[in-house]
Design a protein around this motif. Sequence first.
Motif, PDB file in Angstrom:
ATOM      1  N   UNK A   1       0.794  -1.311   0.123  1.00 36.21           N
ATOM      2  CA  UNK A   1      -0.125   0.139  -0.069  1.00 36.21           C
ATOM      3  C   UNK A   1       0.916   1.173  -0.091  1.00 36.21           C
ATOM      4  N   UNK A   2       0.600   2.189  -0.916  1.00 36.93           N
ATOM      5  CA  UNK A   2       1.410   3.309  -0.685  1.00 36.93           C
ATOM      6  C   UNK A   2       0.558   4.412  -0.985  1.00 36.93           C
ATOM      7  N   UNK A   3       0.470   5.596  -0.062  1.00 31.28           N
ATOM      8  CA  UNK A   3      -0.371   6.523  -0.255  1.00 31.28           C
ATOM      9  C   UNK A   3      -0.162   7.584  -1.750  1.00 31.28           C
ATOM     10  N   UNK A   4      -1.131   8.317  -2.017  1.00 30.31           N
ATOM     11  CA  UNK A   4      -0.938   9.191  -3.191  1.00 30.31           C
ATOM     12  C   UNK A   4       0.186  10.189  -3.140  1.00 30.31           C
ATOM     13  N   UNK A   5       0.296  10.547  -1.725  1.00 33.10           N
ATOM     14  CA  UNK A   5       1.429  11.787  -1.497  1.00 33.10           C
ATOM     15  C   UNK A   5       2.691  11.140  -1.714  1.00 33.10           C
ATOM     16  N   UNK A   6       2.962   9.829  -1.263  1.00 30.04           N
ATOM     17  CA  UNK A   6       4.316   9.186  -1.393  1.00 30.04           C
ATOM     18  C   UNK A   6       4.401   8.773  -2.876  1.00 30.04           C
ATOM     19  N   UNK A   7       3.645   8.235  -3.455  1.00 32.14           N
ATOM     20  CA  UNK A   7       3.739   7.957  -4.766  1.00 32.14           C
ATOM     21  C   UNK A   7       4.040   9.176  -5.748  1.00 32.14           C
ATOM     22  N   UNK A   8       3.619  10.150  -5.494  1.00 29.04           N
ATOM     23  CA  UNK A   8       3.897  11.430  -6.353  1.00 29.04           C
ATOM     24  C   UNK A   8       5.125  11.855  -5.955  1.00 29.04           C
TER      25      UNK A   8
END
Length: 603
Positions: free
Chosen positions: A280-287
């Motif tokens: 699981x990866x948050x949107x913030x982390x992915x960006x």
Amino acid sequence: MSESMAGLQRSMRVAEVSEENLGQELTLMGWCHLQRDLGKIVFLTLRDRSGELQLVIDEDSGMEVLAKAQKVRAEYVLACVGTFRKRQDPNPEMPTGDYELHVQDLRILSESKAPPFYVDEGGDQARESLRLEYRYLDLRRPSLQKNLLKRHEIAHFTRNWFSQEGFLEIETPTLIKSTPEGARDYLVPSRVFPGEFFALPQSPQLFKQLLMVAGYDRYMQLARCFRDEDLRADRQPEFTQIDLEMSFVSAEDVRGLVERYIHDLLADQAGVEVDLPLPRMTWDEAMERYGSDKPDIRFGMEIHDVSDLAKESNFRVFSSAVEAGGIVGAIAVPGGSSYKRRRLDELGKFAQDHGAKGLVWMSYEDPLRGSATKFLGPDFMAQLADRCGAGEGDLFLLIADEKYKALDVLGRLRLEIARELDLIDKRQWAPLWIIHFPMFEYSAEEDRLVAAHHPFTMPLEEDLNDPHKQPLDWRANAYDMVINGYELGSGSLRIFDPVLQARIFDLLGIPQEEAHRRFGFLLKAFEYGVPPHAGIALGLDRLTMLICGTDNIRDVIAFPKVQNSSDLMSGCPSHVDPAQLAELGLSILPQVATEKLEDSEQN
């Protein structure tokens, strides 16, 4: 002159023959793939969707049969009766290369004009626009037949898997009410109600929520969807979703079920084992790490925020960007110091073409080389290398800009360079979940908030209940499944509280009367007891594309459209008879004509 197949019954498909059939009289039918006329003997290669088999016609077949075989050309449809036997000269390149059919009766069921391209794997060298114009010939190629067979198997597996999990397959309407929100609708005029229109569904979203209200707690459908939007290699105006909705579940329940399905599907259809649970990866982390909400995590070269280093530098381009609230982001290209200046200039243009103001490059070598070395000396380079985990011989690419613009362009550069340097292991599968997307986005054009997902998405409760958080800072209880850089599916927990739904409409600038005009049937249903529910839609076309190992979605759709949404084979869209328009009460306003794109190879 075509002959009849009267009195003949096909024994099997061409490549379904086996050792057990030796010595038997077989009747086979298919297309002539190749003809070799050696005078007293003719070799034909017979093809159908199962594969190919060699046919032999000689003087023992009869002079009439031999003469007929000499007239056969590629793509003629044949019926052949003969004795199945071992070949004297086996062909190890063919699955049926140990066998042949010695023909005693040959019938030409249908003749063919010379095709505009070879119907074999070399045919893919023809222009794609030509192959799409003659798609029925293109579909005879073994690779495309293999893809469509795989699509069938995936669909069959999917239906069975979800049925075993207690899901009911329920069809939803194709002619629906237009509820524009996001992509443009395809509209269908009504003859019975002049001046009024149906829409083709962008998704079954509202109807699957109504099924939850109706008590069908586990719904699935291979749903046809339609969106009038610009196309690309992995998008079509009409596509198929594996559409799911569940009642009395959490978002994690949905993710857990779907990742089990993906695990089982990949094991069954691709021979691939993926470990569960998926990351699981948050949107913030992915960006921030990858510059994309659909990151390809099969390789490194991650983005690093070096704003703290840059703002202390003497390079005004960097420090002013940070002072204005932007960032300076960097990626390290392994071994990139070998790049020639011409290629570096091309990367700079690539960055500008995607919206960046410019690209700074610096080569980590002795002596230092780069576009800003007179401002950024060895100390900065050493700190940069430490931050990015780089070594001597690597290349740094840096962008100073508004945060998400810089991240987006660096993410695109990351993928461009990874493909160029062959950094991606094509055998690896790296699925993951992206969670906690923004709930809203601000539209400067409309001067209002718009839903980042759709207006029925539940916000995270912790954000909703935080009085210090503004709506633009809320996160959605939404989730995307991403595989190898492709968004495979998107879903969310749904709003089931009418009061909260009204609040969300208000934040989106949708007045109550407009909400009832657009979504009234759903809002009315919500007055009669709504279970908590959540769902997701997975792209069957993209999933098949990934499993088949192609990067073009048209390779897994029988009759696809090209970039401008037209069909080169059938010639649609097209003008219709004025009488049809008159019956519908429609007239066409004059406008500047636009030529159809003829080159479908553009993406």
